[in-house]
Design a protein around this motif. Structure first.
Motif, PDB file in Angstrom:
ATOM      1  N   LYS A  77       0.837  -1.204   0.000  1.00 49.84           N
ATOM      2  CA  LYS A  77       0.000   0.000   0.000  1.00 49.84           C
ATOM      3  C   LYS A  77       0.871   1.254   0.000  1.00 49.84           C
ATOM      4  O   LYS A  77       0.615   2.208  -0.754  1.00 49.84           O
ATOM      5  CB  LYS A  77      -0.923  -0.009   1.216  1.00 49.84           C
ATOM      6  CG  LYS A  77      -1.823   1.206   1.342  1.00 49.84           C
ATOM      7  CD  LYS A  77      -2.742   1.070   2.545  1.00 49.84           C
ATOM      8  CE  LYS A  77      -3.648   2.294   2.676  1.00 49.84           C
ATOM      9  NZ  LYS A  77      -2.901   3.525   2.974  1.00 49.84           N
ATOM     10  N   GLU A  78       1.922   1.267   0.833  1.00 47.22           N
ATOM     11  CA  GLU A  78       2.815   2.425   0.870  1.00 47.22           C
ATOM     12  C   GLU A  78       3.537   2.606  -0.458  1.00 47.22           C
ATOM     13  O   GLU A  78       3.711   3.728  -0.938  1.00 47.22           O
ATOM     14  CB  GLU A  78       3.821   2.256   2.008  1.00 47.22           C
ATOM     15  CG  GLU A  78       3.191   2.299   3.398  1.00 47.22           C
ATOM     16  CD  GLU A  78       4.203   2.047   4.493  1.00 47.22           C
ATOM     17  OE1 GLU A  78       5.365   1.715   4.157  1.00 47.22           O
ATOM     18  OE2 GLU A  78       3.851   2.171   5.687  1.00 47.22           O
ATOM     19  N   GLU A 102       1.222   4.090  -3.103  1.00 51.18           N
ATOM     20  CA  GLU A 102       1.013   5.520  -2.890  1.00 51.18           C
ATOM     21  C   GLU A 102       2.213   6.324  -3.380  1.00 51.18           C
ATOM     22  O   GLU A 102       2.057   7.406  -3.952  1.00 51.18           O
ATOM     23  CB  GLU A 102       0.759   5.783  -1.415  1.00 51.18           C
ATOM     24  CG  GLU A 102      -0.588   5.253  -0.927  1.00 51.18           C
ATOM     25  CD  GLU A 102      -0.773   5.430   0.564  1.00 51.18           C
ATOM     26  OE1 GLU A 102       0.218   5.807   1.245  1.00 51.18           O
ATOM     27  OE2 GLU A 102      -1.905   5.199   1.054  1.00 51.18           O
ATOM     28  N   PRO A 143      -2.567   5.507  -5.763  1.00 52.64           N
ATOM     29  CA  PRO A 143      -3.263   5.159  -4.513  1.00 52.64           C
ATOM     30  C   PRO A 143      -4.438   4.232  -4.776  1.00 52.64           C
ATOM     31  O   PRO A 143      -5.111   4.319  -5.806  1.00 52.64           O
ATOM     32  CB  PRO A 143      -3.712   6.518  -3.971  1.00 52.64           C
ATOM     33  CG  PRO A 143      -3.792   7.401  -5.180  1.00 52.64           C
ATOM     34  CD  PRO A 143      -2.701   6.931  -6.106  1.00 52.64           C
TER      35      PRO A 143
END
Length: 377
Positions: A332-333, A336, A341
């Motif tokens: 997820k990081e 982003e 995202p």
């Protein structure tokens, strides 16, 4: 033993993305080393001048080359307004999807570049060629031993050439193909009375198979099992390793496919985790595994023996879910930082009813304190 691979590849025809590969020549580090960084990297030369002894310091520059190069490319990327990903330090990002996006993946002196506009690639290459000595290798086709094939269905990653060389090296080119890398429910142990196998050859096979796992998640578990018997392997262990080679014989064309998309859709990631219970008869530890899918593309997988002995199947699945959760947070990081995202939370699917009930019912959380203590101690 850990066998894992994390890949983020975006193949989308609506954006007409493409990947380019460039290589920087070794002369890139000439003149950019400015100071020694440790005592081990300094060569001390003593000069005798009458009654006075003087110690001169002369840096061994070739040992500092990798550090100097990373420092150089970091400062250059910041100057060109690239953002270095905190989740993956070898990735640099500039722009966003709303405007124009360019992503650089750096491995030592090889660069992979992808973008949302071909004009940005050409401009970037001109800037880099003016700053460094570079060789433009064109569209991505071969990188770090992995072959890339652009098909109508998407981007295919495979190691057919390496697999053929592997079979030839261990005289398995004419062997009969196996339908699976390992027999179901096979439990390997070490019988001291059994005849020893060639330890050097066994270690060479395991090392070669580990590299092949870079794009073959179907081999991760079986290679992890035979890897546990590197010290004084027996004939039985060698037979199991040879079975993996026989399986490769019949699946040389297999790899990982990143499907192309005809239209833009929401990015959605789904993870799956699982674990056996006490699968290792020697240490009584369990083995877990997980995979993560970006829409229809496999981007991350892992097979690993758990660090503690699980006292129940529920605890084994709990540990597997915990490792998968950590990986999901990292993905997820990274997404982003790549300016992609996720519109939906990452789903993690577990096939253990007890763990699902523990996750859904806050009243039951107190029952897993022993898991936390044993797992984190």
């Amino acid at each position: 033993m850990v066998l894992s691979r994390d890949v983020i590849v975006l193949e989308d025809e609506s954006w007409n993305w493409n990947e380019m590969k460039s290589s920087l020549k070794k002369a890139k580090v000439k003149g950019i080393i400015d100071y020694p960084t440790s005592v081990e990297e300094i060569e001390y030369v003593a000069h005798i001048n009458s009654s006075q002894h003087t110690v001169m310091q002369r840096p061994q520059r070739h040992k500092q080359a990798p550090r100097a190069w990373i420092k150089k490319i970091d400062s250059y990327s910041i100057k060109e307004k690239f953002n270095k990903c905190a989740a993956e330090h070898g990735v640099y990002v500039k722009g966003d999807f709303v405007k124009e996006l360019i992503i650089i993946c750096l491995y030592v002196d090889d660069l992979l570049v992808t973008r949302s506009n071909p004009r940005f690639i050409d401009e970037f290459k001109k800037i880099m060629e003016a700053k460094f000595e570079m060789t433009d290798l064109g569209n991505l086709s071969y990188f770090l031993g992995i072959e890339f094939i652009h098909t109508t269905n998407g981007l295919m990653l495979h190691q057919k050439k390496y697999a053929g060389e592997l079979l030839k090296r261990f005289n398995m080119l004419e062997c009969n193909a196996a339908k699976s890398p390992m027999e179901a429910n096979l439990k390997l142990v070490k019988d001291e009375a059994e005849e020893d196998a060639d330890e050097i050859e066994y270690m060479q096979i395991i090392g070669s198979l580990r590299f092949l796992c870079n794009n073959r998640p179907d081999l991760a578990f079986s290679v992890g099992v035979i890897n546990m018997f590197m010290n004084q392997p027996k004939k039985t262990h060698m037979m199991v390793a040879k079975r993996v080679l026989r399986y490769i014989k019949g699946t040389m064309d297999c790899g990982v496919l990143f499907p192309s998309r005809r239209k833009k859709i929401a990015e959605e990631i789904t993870g799956y985790s699982n674990s056996d219970y006490g699968g290792d008869p020697v240490e009584r530890k369990s083995t877990f595994g997980y995979i993560f899918m970006l829409n229809d593309a496999l981007i991350s997988w892992c097979s690993k023996k758990q660090p503690v002995v699980a006292l129940s199947s529920c605890e084994a699945e709990y540990i597997a879910g915990r490792f998968a959760t950590c990986q999901g947070v990292w993905i997820k990081e990274l997404m982003e930082e790549l300016k992609m995202p996720l519109e939906k939370p990452i789903q993690l699917k577990i096939d253990n009813v007890s763990i699902i009930n523990l996750a859904k019912n806050p009243v039951s959380h107190g029952r897993v304190n022993i898991f936390r203590l044993s797992f984190t101690s």
